[in-house]
Design an enzyme around this catalytic site. Structure first.
Site, short mmCIF file in Angstrom:
data_model
loop_
_atom_site.label_atom_id
_atom_site.label_comp_id
_atom_site.label_asym_id
_atom_site.label_seq_id
_atom_site.Cartn_x
_atom_site.Cartn_y
_atom_site.Cartn_z
N CYS A 119 14.30 -44.35 -160.16
CA CYS A 119 14.63 -45.77 -160.09
C CYS A 119 15.21 -46.33 -161.38
O CYS A 119 15.81 -47.41 -161.38
CB CYS A 119 13.40 -46.58 -159.68
SG CYS A 119 12.69 -46.06 -158.10
N HIS A 252 14.83 -53.82 -161.57
CA HIS A 252 14.73 -52.90 -160.45
C HIS A 252 13.94 -53.59 -159.35
O HIS A 252 12.87 -54.16 -159.60
CB HIS A 252 14.04 -51.61 -160.90
CG HIS A 252 13.59 -50.74 -159.79
ND1 HIS A 252 14.42 -50.40 -158.74
CD2 HIS A 252 12.40 -50.13 -159.53
CE1 HIS A 252 13.76 -49.62 -157.91
NE2 HIS A 252 12.53 -49.46 -158.36
N ASN A 282 13.29 -51.36 -151.73
CA ASN A 282 13.50 -50.60 -152.97
C ASN A 282 14.56 -49.53 -152.70
O ASN A 282 14.30 -48.56 -151.98
CB ASN A 282 12.17 -49.96 -153.39
CG ASN A 282 12.28 -49.18 -154.70
OD1 ASN A 282 13.37 -48.93 -155.20
ND2 ASN A 282 11.14 -48.79 -155.23
#
Length: 325
Positions: A119, A252, A282
């Site tokens: 990520c 993020h 996500n």
């Protein structure tokens, strides 16, 4: 004369298939997995996500996001002299997804490679591209985050399968005399690798280990809030700036509670935080460039504003980039 790297165009791509929480809850119920829209929203802030259809890969989404970014920058594919793709869901074991994107864009000759920091991947990739531009060897780079995380989810584990989605985001990074990227800050600590991983690999034509995502949610949350504040303060110090100089925080998009916690620690109102986790989930390495492109095209983020981008991911990795758009 100093050389700076500046973002001149942004782009993104989402698969057409959109699943609301209600859609996913109904799908999971068929396999005896119980969850609810309220449970998902309360813990994550996620309301929907996009899943790629069979036959659609990270390179397809990455190439589309790249085309949009190039158009926004007023550049053609042949102007590109570097391609970096951040992904944890590559099309193949090798070659790199970046070379596949290169082929799909009709580009030949320039370096193209992948960065794997989960990520935090886009932050890592942007940091590498910034260094290469500043060194004078690159004038026009494509930096892409692209993922199809739906392929590595365990749909019998409600604590993880509701969190992730597929998508891609891209930026064109160009050399110039005006400051763009002001500072970068990237880190990793391998002792935490078990808290978020896919512990499988290919050997002898078979998948050994477990090829599906595993996560210790409480451990990730505890680590994330701490390191995100640390890297934010570190990158501000490197650039000689303070929290008061931040026009937008683009984190993020993992969990709204992590984002709120980071904003609180930096004394930033949530009105200064770009939030897309509710509609995209996500999307790992794609989440930051996807959120950036969404905010730019919505007129939310404007040229000349100071942006703090930051991410945290498996590995355990974390980092940030401070830039003037």
């Amino acid at each position: 004369m100093s050389i700076y790297a500046r973002i001149t165009g942004t782009g993104s791509a989402l698969p057409p298939k959109r699943l609301t929480n209600a859609d996913l809850v109904a799908q999971l119920a068929q396999d005896g997995v119980e969850t609810s829209d309220d449970w998902i929203v309360e813990r994550t802030g996620i309301r929907a996500r996009h899943f790629a259809e069979d036959g659609v890969f990270s390179s397809d989404l990455g190439a589309e996001a790249a085309r949009q970014a190039l158009q926004a920058a007023g550049r053609r594919p042949e102007d590109v002299d570097l391609i970096i793709v951040a992904t944890s869901t590559p099309d193949m074991v090798f070659p790199s997804t970046a070379t596949i994107v290169q082929r799909k864009l009709g580009i030949a000759g320039c370096p193209a490679f992948d960065v794997q920091a989960v990520c935090t991947g886009f932050i890592y990739a942007l940091s590498v591209a910034d260094a290469m531009v500043r060194a004078g060897g690159v004038k026009c780079a494509l930096v892409i985050g692209a993922e199809v995380f739906s392929r590595i989810l365990d749909f019998k584990d409600r604590t993880t399968c509701v969190l992730f989605g597929d998508g891609a985001g891209a930026v064109v990074l160009e050399a110039g005399a005006a400051p763009g990227i002001l500072a970068t800050d990237i880190h990793a600590d391998g002792k935490h690798l078990e808290v978020l991983c896919v512990p499988g690999h290919v050997s002898g034509g078979q998948v050994l280990g477990d090829p599906l995502l595993k996560m210790d949610g409480p451990a990730v949350f505890k680590l994330a809030v701490g390191v995100l504040e640390e890297t934010a303060r570190a990158v501000l110090a490197k650039a000689g700036r303070t929290e008061a100089d931040i026009d937008w925080l683009i984190p993020h998009q993992a969990n709204i509670r992590i984002m709120q916690g980071t904003a609180r620690k930096l004394r930033l109102s949530m009105d200064k935080v770009v939030v897309t986790v509710d509609r995209h989930g996500n999307t790992s390495a794609a989440s930051i460039p996807l959120a950036l492109d969404h905010a730019v095209r919505a007129g939310q983020v404007q040229r000349g504003q100071t942006l703090l981008l930051e991410g945290v991911g498996g590995g355990f990795t974390w980092g940030s980039v401070l830039l003037v758009l």
